[in-house]
Write a protein that holds these residues in place. Structure first.
Motif, short mmCIF file in Angstrom:
data_model
loop_
_atom_site.label_atom_id
_atom_site.label_comp_id
_atom_site.label_asym_id
_atom_site.label_seq_id
_atom_site.Cartn_x
_atom_site.Cartn_y
_atom_site.Cartn_z
N GLU A 1 0.83 -1.22 0.00
CA GLU A 1 0.00 0.00 0.00
C GLU A 1 0.86 1.26 0.00
N LYS A 2 2.03 1.16 0.61
CA LYS A 2 2.93 2.33 0.63
C LYS A 2 3.80 2.40 -0.63
N GLY A 3 3.67 1.42 -1.50
CA GLY A 3 4.47 1.39 -2.73
C GLY A 3 5.92 1.06 -2.47
N GLN A 4 6.19 0.38 -1.34
CA GLN A 4 7.58 0.06 -0.99
C GLN A 4 7.99 -1.34 -1.43
N TYR A 5 7.06 -2.08 -1.98
CA TYR A 5 7.39 -3.45 -2.39
C TYR A 5 6.73 -3.75 -3.73
N ASN A 6 7.52 -4.28 -4.66
CA ASN A 6 6.98 -4.68 -5.96
C ASN A 6 6.50 -6.11 -5.87
N PRO A 7 5.21 -6.35 -6.01
CA PRO A 7 4.73 -7.73 -5.86
C PRO A 7 5.10 -8.59 -7.07
N SER A 8 5.10 -9.90 -6.85
CA SER A 8 5.30 -10.80 -7.98
C SER A 8 4.04 -10.74 -8.83
N LEU A 9 4.15 -11.21 -10.06
CA LEU A 9 2.98 -11.20 -10.95
C LEU A 9 1.85 -12.04 -10.34
N LYS A 10 2.24 -13.15 -9.71
CA LYS A 10 1.25 -14.05 -9.09
C LYS A 10 0.47 -13.32 -7.99
N LEU A 11 1.21 -12.63 -7.13
CA LEU A 11 0.55 -11.92 -6.03
C LEU A 11 -0.32 -10.78 -6.58
N ALA A 12 0.19 -10.06 -7.56
CA ALA A 12 -0.58 -8.96 -8.15
C ALA A 12 -1.88 -9.50 -8.74
N MET A 13 -1.81 -10.64 -9.41
CA MET A 13 -3.01 -11.22 -10.02
C MET A 13 -3.98 -11.73 -8.96
N ASP A 14 -3.44 -12.31 -7.90
CA ASP A 14 -4.31 -12.79 -6.80
C ASP A 14 -5.05 -11.62 -6.17
N ILE A 15 -4.35 -10.51 -5.96
CA ILE A 15 -4.98 -9.33 -5.36
C ILE A 15 -6.04 -8.78 -6.31
N ALA A 16 -5.71 -8.72 -7.58
CA ALA A 16 -6.66 -8.22 -8.57
C ALA A 16 -7.92 -9.08 -8.58
N LYS A 17 -7.75 -10.39 -8.47
CA LYS A 17 -8.90 -11.31 -8.48
C LYS A 17 -9.80 -11.06 -7.28
N VAL A 18 -9.17 -10.80 -6.12
CA VAL A 18 -9.95 -10.55 -4.90
C VAL A 18 -10.89 -9.36 -5.11
N PHE A 19 -10.39 -8.33 -5.80
CA PHE A 19 -11.19 -7.12 -5.99
C PHE A 19 -11.96 -7.12 -7.31
#
Lengths: 172, 69
Positions: free
Chosen positions: B37-55
């Motif tokens: 949320e603070k933009g201090q960590y670049n997520p892996s593609l997998k994590l980014a996609m999992d988060i996108a799916k949640v929302f």
């Protein structure tokens, strides 16, 4: 990686099936590091005791220091094991695994610097002490102590690197 | 170095979801969500996609990179 699926039912099955409450990774690392720290100090103290106080085994100060270290190790070890029995350890996620990797490298340099400083200090205090320490009898305690110190440093470095910059005010 | 911009906090607030709940859903620690949320960590593609799916959104809706001036 632990983020295998989005659905809570499918997520981390072995972790989910464990009904114990989770202990957060940071707390688990803290307990482990402190217990390892005490154990390492005992090993190093034993080695140094052999070197400097061979004829003073009954010295009350030496016994007191040893007892304090033993007591510290048992108390922290007891807290550590009781927590592990009561809670399930939170697994590493992708960010913590990444930070742990960075912490390994930093910890190695810190540990190496500590070893070098210790060697110079010991040689300054007593000439030939390092070669005396590296005898077969001491070497076992020295290696165990060295490994424990490295692992404790690694965990402390991880805790420092993993610490959030400031408390998050957005959490409900 | 491009800077990570994220609308994760907005999406989470819209769903009335706590950081810990989101962390649990995508299988990471709460600290990871805080840093995301603070933009201090670049997520892996997998994590980014999992988060996108949640929302129910696309990865680009939630995460984007902004070039430095």
């Amino acid at each position: 990686m632990n983020n295998k699926a989005v659905s809570p039912e499918a997520l981390r099955p072995s972790y989910k099936n464990d009904r114990r409450r989770p202990i957060c990774l940071r707390r688990h690392e803290k307990y482990t590091a402190v217990t390892e720290g005490f154990a390492a100090l005992i090993c190093i103290y034993t080695v140094l005791g052999d070197l400097f106080h061979v004829k003073d085994k009954d010295d009350p100060i030496e016994i007191a220091v040893f007892l304090i270290l033993m007591f510290g190790m048992f108390v922290s070890g007891f807290i550590w094991t009781m927590n592990l029995a009561a809670y399930k350890a939170e697994p590493h996620d992708e960010m913590s695994a990444q930070i742990k990797g960075r912490a390994n490298g930093t910890a190695f340099f810190l540990w190496y610097a500590l070893v070098m400083v210790s060697v110079f200090v010991l040689e300054m205090i007593k000439k030939g002490s390092v070669s005396q320490i590296l005898t077969l009898g001491n070497f076992y305690m020295l290696s165990v102590g060295g490994l424990l110190i490295y692992d404790a440093i690694r965990r402390f470095v991880f805790l420092v690197m993993d610490r959030p910059d400031k408390p998050d005010d957005s959490e409900e | 170095m491009p800077e990570l911009k994220t609308r994760l906090k907005e999406y989470r607030a819209a769903k009335n979801m706590k950081q810990g709940d989101l962390a649990e859903l995508v299988g990471v620690r709460r600290e990871t969500i805080i840093r995301l949320e603070k933009g201090q960590y670049n997520p892996s593609l997998k994590l980014a996609m999992d988060i996108a799916k949640v929302f129910g959104a696309s990865v680009e809706d939630i995460f984007s990179f902004e070039e430095d001036q």
